[in-house]
Design a protein around this motif. Structure first.
Motif, PDB file in Angstrom:
ATOM      1  N   ARG A  41      21.785  18.661 -26.374  1.00  0.00           N
ATOM      2  CA  ARG A  41      22.688  17.579 -26.214  1.00  0.00           C
ATOM      3  C   ARG A  41      23.047  17.618 -25.064  1.00  0.00           C
ATOM      4  O   ARG A  41      23.710  16.363 -24.261  1.00  0.00           O
ATOM      5  CB  ARG A  41      23.526  17.586 -26.936  1.00  0.00           C
ATOM      6  N   VAL A  42      22.778  18.212 -23.981  1.00  0.00           N
ATOM      7  CA  VAL A  42      23.345  18.137 -22.230  1.00  0.00           C
ATOM      8  C   VAL A  42      22.597  17.393 -21.483  1.00  0.00           C
ATOM      9  O   VAL A  42      21.456  17.541 -22.359  1.00  0.00           O
ATOM     10  CB  VAL A  42      23.262  19.756 -21.908  1.00  0.00           C
ATOM     11  N   SER A  43      22.412  16.631 -20.780  1.00  0.00           N
ATOM     12  CA  SER A  43      21.983  15.127 -20.158  1.00  0.00           C
ATOM     13  C   SER A  43      21.473  16.666 -19.214  1.00  0.00           C
ATOM     14  O   SER A  43      21.728  17.041 -18.323  1.00  0.00           O
ATOM     15  CB  SER A  43      22.541  14.253 -19.413  1.00  0.00           C
ATOM     16  N   LYS A  44      19.711  16.401 -19.015  1.00  0.00           N
ATOM     17  CA  LYS A  44      19.324  17.643 -18.187  1.00  0.00           C
ATOM     18  C   LYS A  44      18.572  16.419 -17.216  1.00  0.00           C
ATOM     19  O   LYS A  44      18.648  15.452 -16.595  1.00  0.00           O
ATOM     20  CB  LYS A  44      17.768  18.113 -18.993  1.00  0.00           C
ATOM     21  N   MET A  45      18.955  17.365 -16.180  1.00  0.00           N
ATOM     22  CA  MET A  45      18.568  16.964 -14.905  1.00  0.00           C
ATOM     23  C   MET A  45      17.869  17.349 -13.520  1.00  0.00           C
ATOM     24  O   MET A  45      17.241  18.703 -13.009  1.00  0.00           O
ATOM     25  CB  MET A  45      19.599  16.858 -13.220  1.00  0.00           C
ATOM     26  N   PRO A  46      16.278  16.642 -13.473  1.00  0.00           N
ATOM     27  CA  PRO A  46      15.385  17.004 -12.825  1.00  0.00           C
ATOM     28  C   PRO A  46      15.534  17.754 -11.309  1.00  0.00           C
ATOM     29  O   PRO A  46      15.960  16.786 -11.011  1.00  0.00           O
ATOM     30  CB  PRO A  46      14.051  16.433 -12.994  1.00  0.00           C
ATOM     31  N   THR A  47      15.155  18.953 -11.364  1.00  0.00           N
ATOM     32  CA  THR A  47      15.275  19.130 -10.079  1.00  0.00           C
ATOM     33  C   THR A  47      13.711  19.556  -9.180  1.00  0.00           C
ATOM     34  O   THR A  47      12.989  19.431  -9.487  1.00  0.00           O
ATOM     35  CB  THR A  47      16.240  20.521  -9.824  1.00  0.00           C
ATOM     36  N   GLU A  48      14.011  19.731  -7.594  1.00  0.00           N
ATOM     37  CA  GLU A  48      12.808  20.166  -6.889  1.00  0.00           C
ATOM     38  C   GLU A  48      13.033  21.814  -6.868  1.00  0.00           C
ATOM     39  O   GLU A  48      12.208  22.099  -6.021  1.00  0.00           O
ATOM     40  CB  GLU A  48      12.718  19.289  -6.033  1.00  0.00           C
ATOM     41  N   GLN A  49      13.810  22.274  -7.431  1.00  0.00           N
ATOM     42  CA  GLN A  49      13.882  23.819  -7.610  1.00  0.00           C
ATOM     43  C   GLN A  49      13.028  24.170  -8.339  1.00  0.00           C
ATOM     44  O   GLN A  49      12.506  24.185  -9.449  1.00  0.00           O
ATOM     45  CB  GLN A  49      14.912  24.407  -7.364  1.00  0.00           C
TER      46      GLN A  49
END
Length: 397
Positions: free
Chosen positions: A188-196
């Motif tokens: 349910r958490v909004s995911k944030m794509p990362t460059e890591q």
């Protein structure tokens, strides 16, 4: 002494669905396989299902309430459990159904008798006597000789053991519920794509095995995990392992001892089975081990569970499928906002710790049960004494 054949109405192994594994579907009638039977309990993870039509064609291997189920082939030979559900099910060819005649044999007592150390050792010896792979046959099982106990005595012996197993089962339900809640929270958490990549965020390790030819490396007090230790778990935490190593064994390894809260993931054959370390632990080479800061541990644990299919897709190998440490390190880390991470941790950490406490309780309960069982079977302790011990253990845990 009566034989098992004389005291039962059915002894027989299951069968393979038409089409083999291709017959398995997402939901339907459960088909119980050897990996679903732990000693004295069922492991829901990996339960397979078949259609109603397939189930009808396997009616002869249907499981009835209070059937005793015994693994008869492979590494899990002699593991035993009882089917205590009214839900219909079938078994495959690696599992035997033993149906007690209730007028002569208490099925719970039978399960505990088959689980007792002397009988289990005898079963393993019988299984290894075959010409090819280890296996128990119907004939071997039918000829087993049982103590000539009345059903009433059998029931009185099994009663205090069942008290402990009932408490264990209650804890398993708590463990499964808390573990599932963590998964739901993560979803349910909004995911944030990362460059890591994972390598940029956490430390990633492998494992190794001390020389099995050097006795000085083995039977110490350091936990050393193999993939089967993970797949046999009833919960998200791993504490004791089936094999342990010494300080000398650890020093001989090319890998290190990992601290509590490290994340262990199987990387060979079974890829993506995951557990958190309840204490310091080493592993064999079938693992990827992640050490992360406390504020990232629940998030990474849930994320790695959710990405199992992705990890399987990255696996390769000529002999067996394996997710290499190098490939894992390159995979992207999925993040979220700091506020969402804090909110997730505020709920996820207590849930995981509750599961950890329940698993530790179960270790104590199981140890008490395993100590009582041979004493009861041999008459070295009275049923009344066992009931007092079992009641105290169940109430204190």
């Amino acid at each position: 002494m009566p034989s098992l054949k004389e005291l039962t109405t059915k002894i027989g192994s299951g069968s393979t669905p038409r089409g083999g594994k291709s017959a398995y579907i997402g939901s339907g009638i459960p088909i119980i396989r050897s990996q679903n039977i732990m000693d004295l309990s069922f492991h829901e993870s990996g339960l397979a299902f078949i259609s109603e039509e397939q189930a009808q064609s396997m009616e002869s291997v249907s499981v009835h309430l209070n059937d005793v189920l015994l693994n008869i082939t492979g590494d899990s030979t002699a593991r035993v459990a009882i089917w205590n559900r009214r839900q219909q099910a079938r078994v495959n060819q690696h599992v035997a159904i033993i149906r007690a005649n209730p007028d002569q044999l208490d099925p719970y007592w039978l399960m505990y008798w088959l689980y007792s150390p002397e009988v289990k050792q005898h079963l393993l010896m019988l299984a290894s006597s075959g010409a090819s792979r280890a296996a128990l046959t119907k004939g071997m099982l039918e000829q087993l000789e049982l103590p000539d106990f009345s059903v009433r005595l059998q029931q009185s012996i099994s009663a205090p053991l069942r008290v402990l197993d009932d408490k264990i089962s209650t804890n398993v339900r708590i463990i499964n519920a808390t573990d599932s809640l963590v998964d739901v929270l993560y979803s349910r958490v909004s995911k944030m794509p990362t460059e890591q990549s994972f390598a940029k965020v956490v430390q990633v390790f492998g494992g190794s095995t001390p020389s099995t030819k050097n006795d000085a490396f083995w039977d110490g007090d350091i936990n050393w995990a193999t993939p089967t230790d993970i797949t046999a778990l009833d919960g998200p935490w791993i504490g004791d392992t089936s094999r342990k190593i010494t300080e000398a064994g650890l020093a001989s390894m090319s890998s290190s001892l990992h601290p509590e809260n490290s994340i262990l993931m199987t990387s060979r054959a079974t890829i993506g089975a995951i557990a958190l370390a309840s204490g310091p632990i080493a592993t064999n080479q079938g693992f990827i081990v992640v050490e992360a800061p406390d504020e990232l541990t629940p998030w990474l644990f849930a994320q790695m569970k959710a990405r199992k299919r992705e990890f399987e897709a990255w696996a390769n190998g000529a002999t067996f499928m394996e997710l290499s440490r190098g490939n894992f390190k390159k995979l992207p880390f999925i993040g979220c906002s700091e506020d969402d991470l804090q909110a997730f941790n505020d709920v996820a950490w207590p849930l995981l710790k509750r599961a950890q406490a329940a698993q530790k309780e179960n270790q104590v309960l199981a140890r008490t049960r395993d100590e009582l069982l041979p004493l009861l079977m041999s008459g070295r302790i009275t049923v009344g004494e066992a009931e007092n011990v079992a009641g105290t253990a169940a109430s204190e845990s």
